[in-house]
Design a protein around this motif. Structure first.
Motif, PDB file in Angstrom:
ATOM      1  N   ALA A  83      22.890   9.128  10.759  1.00  0.00           N
ATOM      2  CA  ALA A  83      23.214   9.187  12.334  1.00  0.00           C
ATOM      3  C   ALA A  83      22.728   8.623  13.177  1.00  0.00           C
ATOM      4  N   GLY A  84      22.383   7.795  13.655  1.00  0.00           N
ATOM      5  CA  GLY A  84      22.421   7.456  15.380  1.00  0.00           C
ATOM      6  C   GLY A  84      21.396   6.970  15.227  1.00  0.00           C
ATOM      7  N   LEU A  85      19.899   6.824  14.144  1.00  0.00           N
ATOM      8  CA  LEU A  85      19.063   6.195  13.641  1.00  0.00           C
ATOM      9  C   LEU A  85      18.826   5.243  14.225  1.00  0.00           C
ATOM     10  N   GLN A  86      17.649   4.579  14.309  1.00  0.00           N
ATOM     11  CA  GLN A  86      17.513   2.677  14.670  1.00  0.00           C
ATOM     12  C   GLN A  86      16.827   2.264  14.501  1.00  0.00           C
ATOM     13  N   ARG A  87      16.269   1.385  13.827  1.00  0.00           N
ATOM     14  CA  ARG A  87      15.555   0.771  12.886  1.00  0.00           C
ATOM     15  C   ARG A  87      14.423  -0.105  14.055  1.00  0.00           C
ATOM     16  N   ILE A  88      13.369   0.072  14.086  1.00  0.00           N
ATOM     17  CA  ILE A  88      12.708  -1.019  14.807  1.00  0.00           C
ATOM     18  C   ILE A  88      11.811  -2.246  14.198  1.00  0.00           C
ATOM     19  N   GLY A  89      11.936  -3.385  14.062  1.00  0.00           N
ATOM     20  CA  GLY A  89      10.990  -4.299  13.320  1.00  0.00           C
ATOM     21  C   GLY A  89      12.131  -4.984  12.630  1.00  0.00           C
ATOM     22  N   PRO A  90      11.604  -6.056  11.965  1.00  0.00           N
ATOM     23  CA  PRO A  90      12.225  -6.356  10.563  1.00  0.00           C
ATOM     24  C   PRO A  90      13.071  -5.544   9.173  1.00  0.00           C
ATOM     25  N   MET A  91      14.095  -6.212   9.219  1.00  0.00           N
ATOM     26  CA  MET A  91      15.182  -5.538   8.196  1.00  0.00           C
ATOM     27  C   MET A  91      13.972  -5.330   6.794  1.00  0.00           C
ATOM     28  N   PRO A  92      13.457  -4.184   6.174  1.00  0.00           N
ATOM     29  CA  PRO A  92      12.825  -4.205   4.834  1.00  0.00           C
ATOM     30  C   PRO A  92      13.265  -3.902   3.807  1.00  0.00           C
ATOM     31  N   GLY A  93      12.627  -4.934   3.261  1.00  0.00           N
ATOM     32  CA  GLY A  93      13.989  -5.217   1.396  1.00  0.00           C
ATOM     33  C   GLY A  93      13.481  -3.749   0.671  1.00  0.00           C
ATOM     34  N   GLY A  94      14.770  -3.867  -0.284  1.00  0.00           N
ATOM     35  CA  GLY A  94      13.961  -2.324  -0.974  1.00  0.00           C
ATOM     36  C   GLY A  94      15.057  -1.326  -0.981  1.00  0.00           C
ATOM     37  N   SER A  95      14.816  -0.357  -1.897  1.00  0.00           N
ATOM     38  CA  SER A  95      14.574   0.859  -1.756  1.00  0.00           C
ATOM     39  C   SER A  95      13.338   1.828  -1.049  1.00  0.00           C
ATOM     40  N   SER A  96      13.885   3.174  -0.072  1.00  0.00           N
ATOM     41  CA  SER A  96      13.009   3.842   0.329  1.00  0.00           C
ATOM     42  C   SER A  96      12.024   4.235  -0.109  1.00  0.00           C
ATOM     43  N   PHE A  97      12.351   4.979  -1.207  1.00  0.00           N
ATOM     44  CA  PHE A  97      11.680   6.518  -2.282  1.00  0.00           C
ATOM     45  C   PHE A  97      10.923   5.449  -3.189  1.00  0.00           C
ATOM     46  N   PRO A  98       9.322   6.147  -3.744  1.00  0.00           N
ATOM     47  CA  PRO A  98       8.653   5.752  -2.044  1.00  0.00           C
ATOM     48  C   PRO A  98       8.304   4.662  -1.315  1.00  0.00           C
ATOM     49  N   SER A  99       7.499   4.894   0.331  1.00  0.00           N
ATOM     50  CA  SER A  99       7.047   4.020   0.615  1.00  0.00           C
ATOM     51  C   SER A  99       5.932   2.709   0.015  1.00  0.00           C
ATOM     52  N   SER A 100       5.901   1.724   0.336  1.00  0.00           N
ATOM     53  CA  SER A 100       5.261   1.168  -0.425  1.00  0.00           C
ATOM     54  C   SER A 100       4.317   0.910  -0.162  1.00  0.00           C
ATOM     55  N   HIS A 101       4.540   0.850   1.404  1.00  0.00           N
ATOM     56  CA  HIS A 101       3.003   0.814   2.157  1.00  0.00           C
ATOM     57  C   HIS A 101       2.578   2.247   2.398  1.00  0.00           C
ATOM     58  N   THR A 102       2.390   3.142   2.294  1.00  0.00           N
ATOM     59  CA  THR A 102       2.175   4.152   2.386  1.00  0.00           C
ATOM     60  C   THR A 102       1.423   4.022   0.353  1.00  0.00           C
ATOM     61  N   THR A 103       1.388   4.296   0.002  1.00  0.00           N
ATOM     62  CA  THR A 103       1.374   3.541  -1.358  1.00  0.00           C
ATOM     63  C   THR A 103       0.404   2.583  -1.440  1.00  0.00           C
ATOM     64  N   ALA A 104       0.193   1.956  -0.125  1.00  0.00           N
ATOM     65  CA  ALA A 104      -0.578   0.510  -0.966  1.00  0.00           C
ATOM     66  C   ALA A 104      -2.050   1.374  -0.183  1.00  0.00           C
ATOM     67  N   VAL A 105      -1.734   2.146   1.482  1.00  0.00           N
ATOM     68  CA  VAL A 105      -2.774   2.409   2.230  1.00  0.00           C
ATOM     69  C   VAL A 105      -3.654   3.370   1.743  1.00  0.00           C
ATOM     70  N   PHE A 106      -2.297   4.597   0.316  1.00  0.00           N
ATOM     71  CA  PHE A 106      -2.989   5.723  -0.282  1.00  0.00           C
ATOM     72  C   PHE A 106      -3.999   5.112  -0.553  1.00  0.00           C
ATOM     73  N   ALA A 107      -3.948   4.185  -1.600  1.00  0.00           N
ATOM     74  CA  ALA A 107      -4.558   3.962  -3.153  1.00  0.00           C
ATOM     75  C   ALA A 107      -6.029   3.480  -2.648  1.00  0.00           C
ATOM     76  N   LEU A 108      -5.815   3.039  -1.378  1.00  0.00           N
ATOM     77  CA  LEU A 108      -7.216   2.776  -1.239  1.00  0.00           C
ATOM     78  C   LEU A 108      -8.486   3.805  -0.801  1.00  0.00           C
ATOM     79  N   ALA A 109      -7.636   4.326  -0.183  1.00  0.00           N
ATOM     80  CA  ALA A 109      -8.267   6.471   0.240  1.00  0.00           C
ATOM     81  C   ALA A 109      -8.332   6.482  -0.716  1.00  0.00           C
ATOM     82  N   TRP A 110      -7.311   6.547  -1.739  1.00  0.00           N
ATOM     83  CA  TRP A 110      -7.319   7.892  -2.653  1.00  0.00           C
ATOM     84  C   TRP A 110      -8.678   7.359  -3.483  1.00  0.00           C
TER      85      TRP A 110
END
Length: 175
Positions: A83-110
């Motif tokens: 309640a009260g949280l406002q999203r910034i930017g375009p509406m993302p698709g899919g569900s929340s867990f886990p973050s695909s953006h995070t998974t992608a960039v950490f795949a490169l880092a790992w």
């Protein structure tokens, strides 16, 4: 309200700014540029094997995350639940867990860790942490979604590394 939601509301109320938002939006959408860098590295013999490993890890992580892990949890996005949280930017698709953006960039880092590319480790982990933070700033992921993405990337990139190492010993995939 859980701690995840409280953290997101704190970020919304204390960190967001009109000046920072365009930078965050650019950074959160910068993953294709990072992947493009690794595509360029394919053309150089010295970095070819690392680029193959990194791009393979990225692909495995994204596919497994999108088609196995996310559907398994199907967690609603925080802007739809807190309640009260406002999203910034375009509406993302899919569900929340886990973050695909995070998974992608950490795949490169790992992968830089698994391949022992010491000059790449710090810059890639800094970049990965920045991209992960953008997901919280935008209100599209919970902090635990970020942690989940880091763990998924760690495990899947390591398995990809082991498979590719085994294959590269049997064949000549890097020349």
């Amino acid at each position: 309200m859980n701690v995840d939601g409280q953290i997101l509301l704190w970020i919304q109320n204390n960190v967001r700014s009109e000046m920072l938002t365009p930078i965050v939006l650019w950074l959160t959408n910068s993953i294709p540029y990072a992947a493009g860098l690794f595509v360029v590295l394919l053309f150089f013999r010295k970095t070819r094997k690392f680029a193959i490993f990194a791009l393979s890890g990225l692909a495995v992580c994204l596919v497994c995350n999108a088609y196995v892990v996310k559907p398994l949890f199907a967690r609603p996005r925080p802007f739809a639940s807190v309640a009260g949280l406002q999203r910034i930017g375009p509406m993302p698709g899919g569900s929340s867990f886990p973050s695909s953006h995070t998974t992608a960039v950490f795949a490169l880092a790992w992968m830089s860790v698994w391949c022992r590319k010491r000059y790449w480790i710090a810059p890639l982990f800094v970049y990965a942490c920045l991209v992960a933070a953008t997901r919280l700033y935008l209100g599209v992921h919970y902090p635990t979604d970020i942690l989940g993405g880091i763990v998924v990337a760690c495990v899947l990139s390591y398995l990809t590394y082991k498979c590719l190492s085994w294959i590269s010993k049997k064949t000549v995939i890097t020349q």
